[in-house]
Design a protein around this motif. Structure first.
Motif, mmCIF file in Angstrom:
data_model
loop_
_atom_site.group_PDB
_atom_site.id
_atom_site.type_symbol
_atom_site.label_atom_id
_atom_site.label_comp_id
_atom_site.label_asym_id
_atom_site.label_seq_id
_atom_site.Cartn_x
_atom_site.Cartn_y
_atom_site.Cartn_z
ATOM 1 N N ALA A 137 3.963 7.682 4.653
ATOM 2 C CA ALA A 137 4.288 6.794 5.778
ATOM 3 C C ALA A 137 5.676 6.205 5.647
ATOM 4 O O ALA A 137 5.889 5.027 5.911
ATOM 5 C CB ALA A 137 3.238 5.689 5.917
ATOM 6 N N LEU A 138 6.624 7.009 5.208
ATOM 7 C CA LEU A 138 8.014 6.544 5.219
ATOM 8 C C LEU A 138 8.478 6.584 6.669
ATOM 9 O O LEU A 138 8.158 7.526 7.395
ATOM 10 C CB LEU A 138 8.886 7.462 4.354
ATOM 11 C CG LEU A 138 8.547 7.445 2.868
ATOM 12 C CD1 LEU A 138 9.321 8.535 2.148
ATOM 13 C CD2 LEU A 138 8.835 6.096 2.253
ATOM 14 N N TYR A 139 9.249 5.579 7.084
ATOM 15 C CA TYR A 139 9.708 5.537 8.468
ATOM 16 C C TYR A 139 10.773 6.600 8.656
ATOM 17 O O TYR A 139 11.850 6.516 8.056
ATOM 18 C CB TYR A 139 10.227 4.136 8.811
ATOM 19 C CG TYR A 139 9.245 3.059 8.390
ATOM 20 C CD1 TYR A 139 7.936 3.106 8.868
ATOM 21 C CD2 TYR A 139 9.584 2.062 7.504
ATOM 22 C CE1 TYR A 139 7.010 2.163 8.471
ATOM 23 C CE2 TYR A 139 8.660 1.112 7.102
ATOM 24 C CZ TYR A 139 7.372 1.170 7.588
ATOM 25 O OH TYR A 139 6.456 0.248 7.190
ATOM 26 N N PRO A 140 10.490 7.622 9.457
ATOM 27 C CA PRO A 140 11.310 8.833 9.422
ATOM 28 C C PRO A 140 12.762 8.641 9.846
ATOM 29 O O PRO A 140 13.631 9.382 9.409
ATOM 30 C CB PRO A 140 10.599 9.794 10.376
ATOM 31 C CG PRO A 140 9.614 8.997 11.115
ATOM 32 C CD PRO A 140 9.371 7.728 10.393
ATOM 33 N N PHE A 173 0.204 10.112 3.116
ATOM 34 C CA PHE A 173 1.354 10.875 3.606
ATOM 35 C C PHE A 173 2.623 10.040 3.501
ATOM 36 O O PHE A 173 3.576 10.249 4.221
ATOM 37 C CB PHE A 173 1.113 11.331 5.043
ATOM 38 C CG PHE A 173 -0.089 12.208 5.165
ATOM 39 C CD1 PHE A 173 -0.072 13.491 4.665
ATOM 40 C CD2 PHE A 173 -1.257 11.731 5.734
ATOM 41 C CE1 PHE A 173 -1.188 14.302 4.742
ATOM 42 C CE2 PHE A 173 -2.378 12.541 5.817
ATOM 43 C CZ PHE A 173 -2.343 13.821 5.315
ATOM 44 N N VAL A 180 14.591 5.980 9.305
ATOM 45 C CA VAL A 180 15.258 4.951 8.512
ATOM 46 C C VAL A 180 15.574 5.551 7.140
ATOM 47 O O VAL A 180 14.766 6.307 6.603
ATOM 48 C CB VAL A 180 14.326 3.724 8.354
ATOM 49 C CG1 VAL A 180 15.008 2.630 7.577
ATOM 50 C CG2 VAL A 180 13.879 3.225 9.712
ATOM 51 N N ARG A 232 8.760 1.209 -2.159
ATOM 52 C CA ARG A 232 8.583 0.303 -1.043
ATOM 53 C C ARG A 232 7.413 -0.650 -1.301
ATOM 54 O O ARG A 232 7.413 -1.797 -0.858
ATOM 55 C CB ARG A 232 8.326 1.102 0.237
ATOM 56 C CG ARG A 232 8.392 0.250 1.476
ATOM 57 C CD ARG A 232 8.252 1.062 2.724
ATOM 58 N NE ARG A 232 6.926 1.670 2.819
ATOM 59 C CZ ARG A 232 6.584 2.551 3.745
ATOM 60 N NH1 ARG A 232 7.459 2.939 4.645
ATOM 61 N NH2 ARG A 232 5.370 3.057 3.783
ATOM 62 N N PHE A 283 0.668 5.146 1.055
ATOM 63 C CA PHE A 283 -0.198 5.974 1.888
ATOM 64 C C PHE A 283 -0.226 7.414 1.399
ATOM 65 O O PHE A 283 0.698 7.877 0.736
ATOM 66 C CB PHE A 283 0.299 5.950 3.334
ATOM 67 C CG PHE A 283 0.007 4.672 4.046
ATOM 68 C CD1 PHE A 283 -1.032 4.588 4.943
ATOM 69 C CD2 PHE A 283 0.760 3.545 3.802
ATOM 70 C CE1 PHE A 283 -1.312 3.410 5.593
ATOM 71 C CE2 PHE A 283 0.494 2.361 4.440
ATOM 72 C CZ PHE A 283 -0.548 2.289 5.337
ATOM 73 N N MET A 292 0.840 -1.198 0.000
ATOM 74 C CA MET A 292 0.000 0.000 0.000
ATOM 75 C C MET A 292 0.871 1.241 0.000
ATOM 76 O O MET A 292 1.916 1.282 0.651
ATOM 77 C CB MET A 292 -0.889 -0.021 1.251
ATOM 78 C CG MET A 292 -1.829 1.151 1.364
ATOM 79 S SD MET A 292 -3.170 0.753 2.511
ATOM 80 C CE MET A 292 -3.879 2.361 2.758
#
Lengths: 342, 302, 361
Positions: free
Chosen positions: C85-88, C83, C90, C146, C81, C79
Motif C-alpha cells: 500500500a505504498l502511495y503510487p 501489498f 508519491v 513508513r 500491508f 500497519m
C-alpha cells in the motif's frame, strides 16, 4: 510470374496516391463534374486496392482489413481528398460552371477573413465554458457515485441517460424549457421578477442556454471517466491512509487524484474535440442567434457550404477544422495509450 | 462479462451493500436520489408533457398533476392539419420505420465488416497498424460538416442522395470506425493462449475466428451493435443533408416539426420525443457495463 | 503503554462467521504471530484490531483503551500491508513522511525522521524514486519504514513477506525482528508461513475456521500441540498422525494397537480413562529411528519414496496397513526403495490425542 506489387509493393502503393491526386486534379479541371467524379473515384479505388494487395501479399490480416479499408476509402478518405482538391479551385456546387484553378486563394481568404476569426472566437468561448462546466459537474457527480450505496446503479442510469440522447431531442427539450411564455425557466424567473424571461434574446443568455444544455448532456460523460478512475484506486491505499492518519485533503491529492488525472485529461481532450464540432444544439436552439453571436465554426461552415454554396471556401475552411481535430485526436490517443499501458 | 452475467438481480440493481471502506449507506442513497432526479428532470418532464393535453402542456404554472391522455401519441402518426379537416397520415410511421431500417441495416453491415477488420488489426498487425487505426479514428472524430461537403457533392453526382442505398452506405461508413475500435478493444482483451492451443491442435484461422474468438466476444458484439444503433438513431446532420422525403429519419423530421406547423404544440413534440427516447433509455440500462468503452470508442476500457 | 487485548472477538459477514470468540493479549515488546491456513480468519482479526473492519462482538483494547468504535486514524497504530500500500504517485521519501504530517512537525524535523528510518532500512538511495521503480524487497522495506517512522501504540503486519522470494524473505525476517526488538511495542503479524511465525514471534496463535486453536511460544506449540490440527500444522515435514486404539494402561504404560503393530508407550495418568477408545498418535518424522530388529515401540514398513532434502533425507515408508509414514533420516543413512525398515519411536516426541482430537496430557 512476379507481379509488379510483389517486387516493389510499398512503393507502388504509395506512389499511387500522388498519381491518383494528379489524375483527379486534371480530371476535375478538364472534365465536367459528373464525369470527373467517376474518373477520380475509380483512380482512388484502384489505389486502395493496391494497398490491400500489398497488405494481402504480406499477411493474411490484410484480407480481413480490406473490406473495411475499402469502404472507408470510398466513403471518407476519397471524399476528403476530393474536397481537398476542390479547395484549390473556384467552384460552387449550385452553379454549372466548371472549376477553375485558384491556388491557395481560398486558404488565404479564409485565414484572413475576420468573420472566420470571429466564429472561431465564438466557438472557443463556447468550448471553454461548456467543457469546464462539464468537467466540474462531471467530477462532482463522480464523487457522489464513487462509493457503494444501495440503489446506486439505478440512480446512475438516471444521470447517465442524457449523454445517450440525441442532440435533436435535447435541443427540442431546451427550446421548450427556454420558451418565453410557458417555458419552465421563464416561469421560474417570473416568480421573482414578474416579467416573462426571454433567455435566448441576449448574447449572454443564448450562450448560457447553449452551454447549459450541452453541459447537461455531456457532464455524465466526464463523470463516467472520472468514476472509472475513482473506482480503480485500490482500497488498501485508503486503508493505509487512514492508519497513517493522512488528512482528507492530502489523501485526495496524493492518492485519489493521481488515479483520476489521466482520465480527466482524456475527458478534457475528448470533450474539447466534441465541443469544437458543436453544431446540432446550436442549430436547434438558437440557429446561431441572436445575430451571429452564437454561430460556431461548424454552423458557419454549414452556412457557407449549404446556404451560400461557396463550396471551395467551405472546403478550405473544413480543412482547417480537420487539421485541428487531427492534432487533438493525436494528443488524445497519445494519452489513452499511455494510460492503457500502465 | 461472464462475471456480470452471474450477478444476482439485487446486485445488478445495486440493492446489495458490501461492507468495508468505500461504502456509504442509505443516507448517500437519499442524497444521490435527489441529485439524480434533478439531473433527470428535463427528460422526465418531457415524458410527462407527452401525456398532457395541449392546454395542460401550456399551463401556467406548470401542472404536475393532470389527467393523462394518449391523444398526443395518436396525433404523432395521424392528425388533422386544420380544424375540422379529416385526420391525415403525418408520415411519422414512415420516419420511424426509416430510422429503424437504416440504423439496423447499416449497423449490421458495419458489424460484419468491422469485426473482421478489428480481428485483423488485433491479430495480424500490419506495418503501420497504428497509423491505419489513427486514420480510422480520425475519420470518426472529424466534424461531420467537414466530411459531409464532399459526400454531399459525391452523392449528388452519383445519384445516391435521398436513396436508401446511399444513406445506408454512408451510415455503414459512419459506424465502421467505431465498430473497429470497439471490437479491437474486445479482441485485444482475449487471452491468446486459447487460440494458440487451438492452432497447435490444427485449427485453421477461420475456425479459430468463428469457433473460439467470436463466441468469447459475444457480449462485446452486442454492446457494439447496440451502441452503433443508438449513434445512428440519434444522428442528425448527415440525415438532414442526405436523406430525401422518403428516406427521412426521425431526428430530421423532429427538427422540422419544431419550426413547422406544430411549433407550439409542445405536447405533440414531447410525444414524438418520448417515442424516440424510450428505446435509448431502455438500451442505456442494458449497456451499463459497456458505457465507458462505448462512449470513448473503445479507447478506454476500464 | 503499548499493549493489545482482544476479548471474545467475533466477526460475521451475513450468515458466515469469519472470526469466533478470539481471545488474545499482546504485551509490550511482544510479537504475536497469527498463523493459519488461508481463510482461517487471521487477516480479519488483524483488520478488526486495526479498525478496518467493524467488530461484530467482543472488545478490542489498545494501550488499555477500548477501541471498538474508533476509526483507524484514532487508534494510533502502524500497519504494513500485504501489498505494501505504498502511495503510487508519491516518492518513497514522501511515502515515509506521510504519517508525520499529523504530528505537526516542521519540514526539517520530518526530513530528519525520514532520514533516520531510511538509514535503518537502507533506503537512502531510493528516497527520490516512485514505488513503481522499486524492487519487491525495497518496497517491503519502504512499507516497514513508513510504519516505524512514528511512535504508534502498536504494530500490525499483514502477510508482510508473502510477496518476496525465498532469499529476501529470509533476510527480511531477520531485519524485521531486529527492528521490532528495538522498539518494545506490541506487534501482531499475520502469516501463513510457519517458518516466519516460528522465527519472528514470541508467541504464536494458530487459527482455524475463525477460532484460535492454540496460543503459545514457538517452543510450546511445537512440542506440546494442544490438538491434532496444531500438531499437523506446525512442523515440517508434517507430523505422522496414526489412528489407533488404546488397549490397556498399566504402570503408566499404554499398549496401543496401530493396525498390525501394537506399540507400548508411556502415557500420562489421564489416559487411563480412555481405555478401549480410538485415539490418534502423533509422531514427528525426526522422532523415528531405524533399528535392526522390531521391538515393542517400533513400527515396520517398506521404503516407498525417497526425497533428498540436502542435509537430511525424507523417506516415505508404507506400513502393512498402507499407511504412509514420513521419516527424516540423516544424509549418511542410505536406504533403497523396497527396503524393510523397523522404526523405533522417540517416546519424548510422541503425542497422544483422544477421540475428539485433544492432546492427552
Amino acid at each position: 510470374m512476379m507481379k509488379v506489387w510483389e517486387v516493389y509493393p510499398l512503393r507502388v502503393a504509395f506512389l499511387s496516391i500522388p498519381a491518383a491526386l494528379l489524375i483527379s486534379a486534371v480530371a476535375i479541371t478538364l472534365l465536367p463534374p459528373s464525369v470527373s467524379f467517376w474518373v477520380s473515384g475509380a483512380v482512388f479505388v484502384f489505389s486502395a486496392f493496391l494497398f490491400v494487395a500489398y497488405a494481402w501479399g504480406r499477411h493474411a490480416g490484410g484480407l480481413l482489413v480490406a473490406p473495411a479499408i475499402a469502404l472507408l476509402f470510398i466513403m471518407n478518405i476519397f471524399p476528403l481528398l476530393w474536397s481537398f482538391g476542390l479547395s484549390f479551385f473556384h467552384y460552387r456546387a449550385n452553379r454549372l460552371a466548371p472549376p477553375r484553378f485558384a491556388g491557395l486563394h481560398y486558404y488565404e481568404k479564409v485565414l484572413t477573413d475576420p468573420v472566420v476569426w470571429d466564429r472561431l472566437q465564438v466557438t472557443a468561448q463556447l468550448v471553454v465554458l461548456t467543457v469546464s462546466l462539464q468537467m466540474i459537474v462531471g467530477f462532482l457527480l463522480a464523487m457522489l457515485f464513487a462509493k457503494q450505496f444501495p440503489l446506486r446503479r439505478v440512480l446512475l442510469i438516471l444521470v447517465l441517460t442524457p449523454m445517450m440522447l440525441s442532440f435533436v431531442a435535447v435541443g427540442a427539450f431546451f427550446r421548450y424549457y427556454y420558451e418565453p411564455t410557458f417555458g419552465l425557466l421563464s416561469q421560474a424567473v417570473r416568480v421573482f421578477t414578474g416579467e416573462p424571461f426571454v433567455l435566448l434574446q441576449s448574447t449572454a443568455g443564448a450562450i448560457a442556454g447553449i452551454v447549459f444544455a450541452d453541459a447537461w448532456m455531456w457532464s455524465p460523460f466526464v463523470m463516467l471517466l472520472v468514476l472509472a478512475g475513482l473506482v480503480s484506486v485500490p482500497k488498501y491505499l485508503y486503508e493505509a491512509a487512514s492508519i497513517d492518519r493522512i488528512s482528507h485533503w492530502r489523501r485526495f491529492w496524493n492518492i485519489t487524484f493521481p488515479y483520476v488525472r489521466s482520465l480527466l485529461m482524456l475527458a478534457l481532450l475528448f470533450r474539447t474535440i466534441e465541443a469544437f464540432k458543436l453544431f446540432d444544439v446550436v442549430f436547434l436552439l438558437t440557429e446561431g442567434g441572436p445575430g451571429t453571436s452564437t454561430e460556431t465554426i461548424a454552423v458557419y461552415v454549414y452556412r457557407v457550404s449549404f446556404q451560400y454554396f461557396k463550396t471551395s471556401e467551405s472546403a478550405a475552411l473544413a480543412y482547417i477544422l480537420l487539421f485541428t481535430v487531427i492534432v487533438l485526436t493525436n494528443l488524445y490517443l497519445y494519452f489513452a495509450n499511455q494510460r492503457n499501458r500502465t | 462479462m461472464s462475471a456480470t452475467d452471474k450477478k444476482s438481480l439485487a446486485e445488478r440493481l445495486g440493492l446489495k451493500v458490501y461492507s468495508g471502506v468505500g461504502n456509504a449507506g442509505w443516507g448517500r442513497t437519499l442524497f444521490a436520489a435527489v441529485i439524480s432526479f434533478i439531473y433527470f428532470f428535463p427528460v422526465f418532464w418531457i415524458i410527462l408533457t407527452a401525456f398532457k393535453t395541449h392546454n395542460d402542456a401550456l399551463a401556467i404554472p406548470p401542472k404536475f398533476i393532470f389527467s393523462p391522455t394518449f391523444e398526443n401519441f395518436v396525433a404523432v402518426f395521424s392528425r388533422a392539419y386544420s380544424a375540422g379537416a379529416a385526420a391525415q397520415d403525418t408520415g411519422f410511421a414512415l420516419y420511424f420505420f426509416n430510422s429503424v431500417f437504416i440504423a439496423g441495416t447499416s449497423v449490421l453491415l458495419a458489424l460484419a465488416i468491422g469485426t473482421l477488420a478489428a480481428f485483423g488489426f488485433s491479430r495480424y498487425p500490419l506495418r503501420g497498424n497504428d497509423t491505419y487505426l489513427f486514420i480510422i479514428l480520425t475519420t470518426r472524430m472529424l466534424p461531420a460538416i467537414v466530411v459531409i461537403i464532399p459526400i454531399f457533392l459525391m452523392f449528388r453526382v452519383a445519384g445516391l442522395s435521398g436513396t436508401y442505398i446511399g444513406v445506408i452506405l454512408l451510415y455503414t461508413a459512419f459506424n465502421l470506425p467505431f465498430t473497429i475500435w470497439m471490437m479491437k478493444s474486445f479482441f485485444d482483451e482475449l487471452s491468446p493462449d486459447v487460440e494458440d492451443a487451438a492452432r497447435i491442435d490444427g485449427s485453421s484461422d477461420r475456425r479459430v475466428f468463428f469457433k473460439i474468438c467470436l463466441p468469447q466476444v459475444k457480449a462485446g458484439l452486442a454492446a457494439t451493435a447496440v451502441f452503433g444503433l443508438i449513434l445512428t438513431w440519434n444522428e442528425f446532420l448527415f440525415a438532414l443533408l442526405l436523406t430525401g422525403v422518403d428516406t427521412r429519419t426521425v431526428p430530421v423530421a423532429m427538427a422540422q416539426t419544431i419550426g413547422g406547423d406544430i411549433g407550439v404544440r409542445w405536447g405533440l413534440l414531447a410525444a414524438i420525443e418520448t417515442l424516440f427516447l424510450i428505446p435509448v433509455i431502455v438500451v442505456t440500462f442494458m449497456l451499463q457495463n459497456h458505457l465507458l468503452r462505448g462512449v470513448t470508442f473503445g479507447t478506454i476500457k476500464r | 503503554m503499548s499493549t493489545i487485548e482482544a476479548t471474545n472477538l467475533t466477526k460475521t459477514f451475513g450468515s458466515f462467521t469469519a472470526v469466533r470468540d478470539v481471545d488474545m493479549s499482546v504485551g509490550e515488546g511482544e510479537v504475536v504471530c497469527l498463523l493459519g491456513p488461508s481463510g482461517c480468519g487471521k487477516t480479519t482479526t488483524l483488520r478488526m484490531i486495526a479498525g478496518l473492519e467493524s467488530v461484530t462482538e467482543g472488545e478490542v483494547k489498545i494501550g488499555g483503551r477500548v477501541m471498538n468504535k474508533l476509526p483507524p486514524e484514532k487508534r494510533d497504530i502502524a500497519m504494513v500491508f500485504q501489498f505494501y500500500a505504498l502511495y503510487p504517485s508519491v516518492s518513497i521519501g514522501g511515502n515515509i513522511e506521510m504519517p508525520l504530517y499529523h504530528l505537526g512537525l516542521s519540514a526539517e524535523e520530518r526530513r530528519q525522521e525520514v532520514a533516520r528510518v531510511a538509514e535503518i532500512l537502507q533506503l537512502g538511495e531510493v528516497l527520490e524514486r516512485l514505488p513503481g521503480q522499486l524492487s519487491e524487497g525495497e518496497k517491503q522495506r519502504a512499507a516497514v519504514a513508513r510504519a516505524i517512522v512514528r511512535d504508534p501504540n502498536c504494530f500490525l503486519f499483514d502477510e508482510p513477506l508473502s510477496r518476496l522470494d525465498v532469499e529476501q524473505r529470509h533476510s527480511m525476517r531477520g531485519q524485521i525482528k531486529e527492528v521490532l526488538s528495538g522498539l518494545s511495542k506490541a506487534t501482531v503479524i499475520v502469516t501463513h508461513d510457519q517458518m516466519e511465525a516460528l522465527t519472528m514471534a514470541n508467541r504464536i496463535a494458530i487459527m482455524r475456521d475463525g477460532m484460535i486453536e492454540q496460543i503459545g511460544t514457538p517452543h510450546e506449540v511445537f512440542s506440546q500441540p494442544r490438538n491434532v490440527f496444531v500438531a499437523g500444522f506446525i512442523g515440517s515435514p508434517k507430523m505422522n498422525l496414526l489412528d489407533g486404539r488404546l488397549l490397556t494402561v498399566k504402570d503408566g504404560k499404554a499398549t496401543i494397537e496401530l493396525g498390525a503393530d501394537s506399540v507400548v508407550f508411556p502415557v500420562p495418568a489421564a489416559a487411563e480413562a480412555l481405555v478401549e477408545s480410538h485415539l490418534t498418535i502423533g509422531i514427528r518424522p525426526r522422532a523415528l529411528e531405524p533399528v535392526d530388529s522390531p521391538s515393542e515401540r517400533s513400527l515396520t514398513g517398506q521404503v516407498e519414496l525417497i526425497e533428498p532434502m540436502g542435509a537430511e533425507t525424507l523417506v516415505h515408508v508404507r506400513d502393512e496397513d498402507e499407511r504412509d509414514l514420513r521419516v527424516v533420516l540423516p544424509r549418511e543413512r542410505k536406504v533403497k526403495p523396497g527396503e524393510v525398515l523397523h522404526l523405533a519411536c522417540d517416546l519424548t516426541q510422541t503425542h497422544i490425542f483422544d477421540d475428539s482430537g485433544l492432546a492427552v496430557r
